[in-house]
Design a protein around this motif. Structure first.
Motif, PDB file in Angstrom:
ATOM      1  N   HIS A 169       0.816  -1.212   0.000  1.00  0.00           N
ATOM      2  CA  HIS A 169       0.000   0.000   0.000  1.00  0.00           C
ATOM      3  C   HIS A 169       0.849   1.261   0.000  1.00  0.00           C
ATOM      4  CE1 HIS A 169      -3.879  -2.036   1.656  1.00  0.00           C
ATOM      5  NE2 HIS A 169      -3.709  -2.211   0.375  1.00  0.00           N
ATOM      6  N   LYS A 209       0.691   4.313  -2.802  1.00  0.00           N
ATOM      7  CA  LYS A 209       0.504   5.733  -2.529  1.00  0.00           C
ATOM      8  C   LYS A 209       1.646   6.550  -3.120  1.00  0.00           C
ATOM      9  CE  LYS A 209      -2.204   5.153   1.688  1.00  0.00           C
ATOM     10  NZ  LYS A 209      -2.241   5.312   3.156  1.00  0.00           N
ATOM     11  N   ASN A 211     -10.943  -3.906   6.176  1.00  0.00           N
ATOM     12  CA  ASN A 211      -9.631  -3.498   6.666  1.00  0.00           C
ATOM     13  C   ASN A 211      -8.638  -4.674   6.618  1.00  0.00           C
ATOM     14  OD1 ASN A 211      -7.636  -1.974   7.889  1.00  0.00           O
ATOM     15  ND2 ASN A 211      -8.475  -2.156   9.951  1.00  0.00           N
ATOM     16  N   SER A 239      -7.885  -3.643   3.394  1.00  0.00           N
ATOM     17  CA  SER A 239      -8.061  -3.412   1.960  1.00  0.00           C
ATOM     18  C   SER A 239      -8.692  -2.045   1.720  1.00  0.00           C
ATOM     19  CB  SER A 239      -8.934  -4.510   1.351  1.00  0.00           C
ATOM     20  OG  SER A 239      -8.940  -4.433  -0.051  1.00  0.00           O
ATOM     21  N   TRP A 240      -8.595  -1.570   0.479  1.00  0.00           N
ATOM     22  CA  TRP A 240      -9.114  -0.251   0.119  1.00  0.00           C
ATOM     23  C   TRP A 240     -10.260  -0.364  -0.881  1.00  0.00           C
ATOM     24  CZ3 TRP A 240      -3.816   2.480  -1.247  1.00  0.00           C
ATOM     25  CH2 TRP A 240      -3.137   2.762  -0.063  1.00  0.00           C
ATOM     26  N   SER A 250     -10.620   1.585  -3.335  1.00  0.00           N
ATOM     27  CA  SER A 250     -10.043   1.844  -4.653  1.00  0.00           C
ATOM     28  C   SER A 250      -9.509   0.581  -5.317  1.00  0.00           C
ATOM     29  CB  SER A 250      -8.912   2.866  -4.538  1.00  0.00           C
ATOM     30  OG  SER A 250      -7.885   2.393  -3.677  1.00  0.00           O
ATOM     31  N   GLU A 251      -9.303  -0.478  -4.543  1.00  0.00           N
ATOM     32  CA  GLU A 251      -8.749  -1.721  -5.081  1.00  0.00           C
ATOM     33  C   GLU A 251      -9.813  -2.660  -5.625  1.00  0.00           C
ATOM     34  OE1 GLU A 251      -5.003  -1.740  -1.925  1.00  0.00           O
ATOM     35  OE2 GLU A 251      -6.724  -3.044  -1.588  1.00  0.00           O
ATOM     36  N   ASP A 259     -10.303   6.377  -3.682  1.00  0.00           N
ATOM     37  CA  ASP A 259     -10.822   6.243  -2.319  1.00  0.00           C
ATOM     38  C   ASP A 259      -9.941   5.225  -1.584  1.00  0.00           C
ATOM     39  OD1 ASP A 259     -12.335   6.436  -0.063  1.00  0.00           O
ATOM     40  OD2 ASP A 259     -14.250   5.968  -1.033  1.00  0.00           O
ATOM     41  N   ASP A 260      -8.770   5.654  -1.153  1.00  0.00           N
ATOM     42  CA  ASP A 260      -7.776   4.754  -0.559  1.00  0.00           C
ATOM     43  C   ASP A 260      -8.025   4.575   0.927  1.00  0.00           C
ATOM     44  OD1 ASP A 260      -6.665   4.621  -3.066  1.00  0.00           O
ATOM     45  OD2 ASP A 260      -5.084   6.081  -2.648  1.00  0.00           O
ATOM     46  N   ASP A 261      -9.108   3.874   1.240  1.00  0.00           N
ATOM     47  CA  ASP A 261      -9.481   3.613   2.628  1.00  0.00           C
ATOM     48  C   ASP A 261     -10.454   2.438   2.643  1.00  0.00           C
ATOM     49  OD1 ASP A 261      -9.585   3.849   5.347  1.00  0.00           O
ATOM     50  OD2 ASP A 261     -10.447   5.856   5.379  1.00  0.00           O
ATOM     51  N   PHE A 262     -10.582   1.788   3.788  1.00  0.00           N
ATOM     52  CA  PHE A 262     -11.580   0.724   3.927  1.00  0.00           C
ATOM     53  C   PHE A 262     -12.901   1.335   4.370  1.00  0.00           C
ATOM     54  CE2 PHE A 262      -9.224   1.048   7.912  1.00  0.00           C
ATOM     55  CZ  PHE A 262     -10.229   1.130   8.858  1.00  0.00           C
TER      56      PHE A 262
END
Length: 221
Positions: A27, A31, A106, A108-109, A111-112, A134-137
């Motif tokens: 990750h 970024k 969590n 994972s994101w 965006s994935e 959206d790089d967040d769970f």
């Protein structure tokens, strides 16, 4: 932000996704490389042949219900959900509309969570992440529409007429299974099916007449 600007961020050429898959970047590395990925996205790279060109097309759409689909491994991994739909021989996929609710577990994101759609051969078409950036769970809803033709991403399915979808992860996180879930919603694809020109119908009719004549000769022999 306009729909077209959003589409340019969300509709990705497979070159960018393949680069991520091959590096297997963590990750932090993803970024660090976010600016490079944005350049790929904004250029909207087409990765299939040119769209079928015809003065006459039959227009239709293909609705795909994504409710309950799990997001598991990277593209090509065993166990990924793969769906196939008959949309017409040599049909061109011209648009995509989406209205989906996703949950990324969590660490994972969102965006994935990705879907690749192309011909039955696989490895062509378009890679699409509704939650791109959206790089967040967590859970979120995404909706919009894009003209693949305007983005230079329209593509033609094969002679078998199959549109293939593979739901997968941009990065396969360890310690969580599944990485995410497509909770509800749908994808809708605009489809242009080539219609034979009148001269082609005439040739087909002549061919059928020839077959009939051969059959009569064999019967009388």
């Amino acid at each position: 932000m306009t729909t077209m600007q959003t589409a340019r961020k969300l509709v990705l050429g497979a070159v960018a996704a393949a680069a991520l898959a091959m590096t297997g970047a963590a990750h932090a590395d993803v970024k660090a490389n976010s600016s490079a990925l944005s350049q790929f996205a904004n250029r909207a790279i087409p990765i299939s042949g040119a769209a079928f060109e015809s003065s006459v097309n039959s227009l239709s759409s293909q609705l795909v219900d994504v409710t309950g689909i799990q997001s598991l491994g990277q593209y090509g991994a065993a166990g990924n959900v793969v769906l196939s739909f008959f949309v017409g021989a040599n049909a061109t996929i011209t648009t995509v509309d989406w209205n989906v609710n996703l949950t990324a577990n969590n660490p994972s994101w969102l965006s994935e969570m990705t879907v690749a759609f192309g011909s039955s051969a696989g490895g062509d078409g378009v890679v699409f992440s509704p939650g791109y950036g959206d790089d967040d769970f967590g859970t979120n809803t995404y909706s919009g529409s894009a003209s693949l033709e305007d983005l230079g991403l329209s593509f033609q399915v094969g002679a078998d007429g199959i549109l293939r979808l593979e739901f997968h992860e941009g990065f396969d996180d360890t310690g969580v299974n599944p990485d995410g879930v497509w909770n509800s919603g749908s994808l809708t694809f605009g489809v242009a099916v080539p219609v034979p020109e009148p001269s082609t119908y005439g040739m087909m009719a002549l061919g059928l007449l020839g077959v009939a004549a051969v059959a009569r000769r064999r019967k009388s022999a």
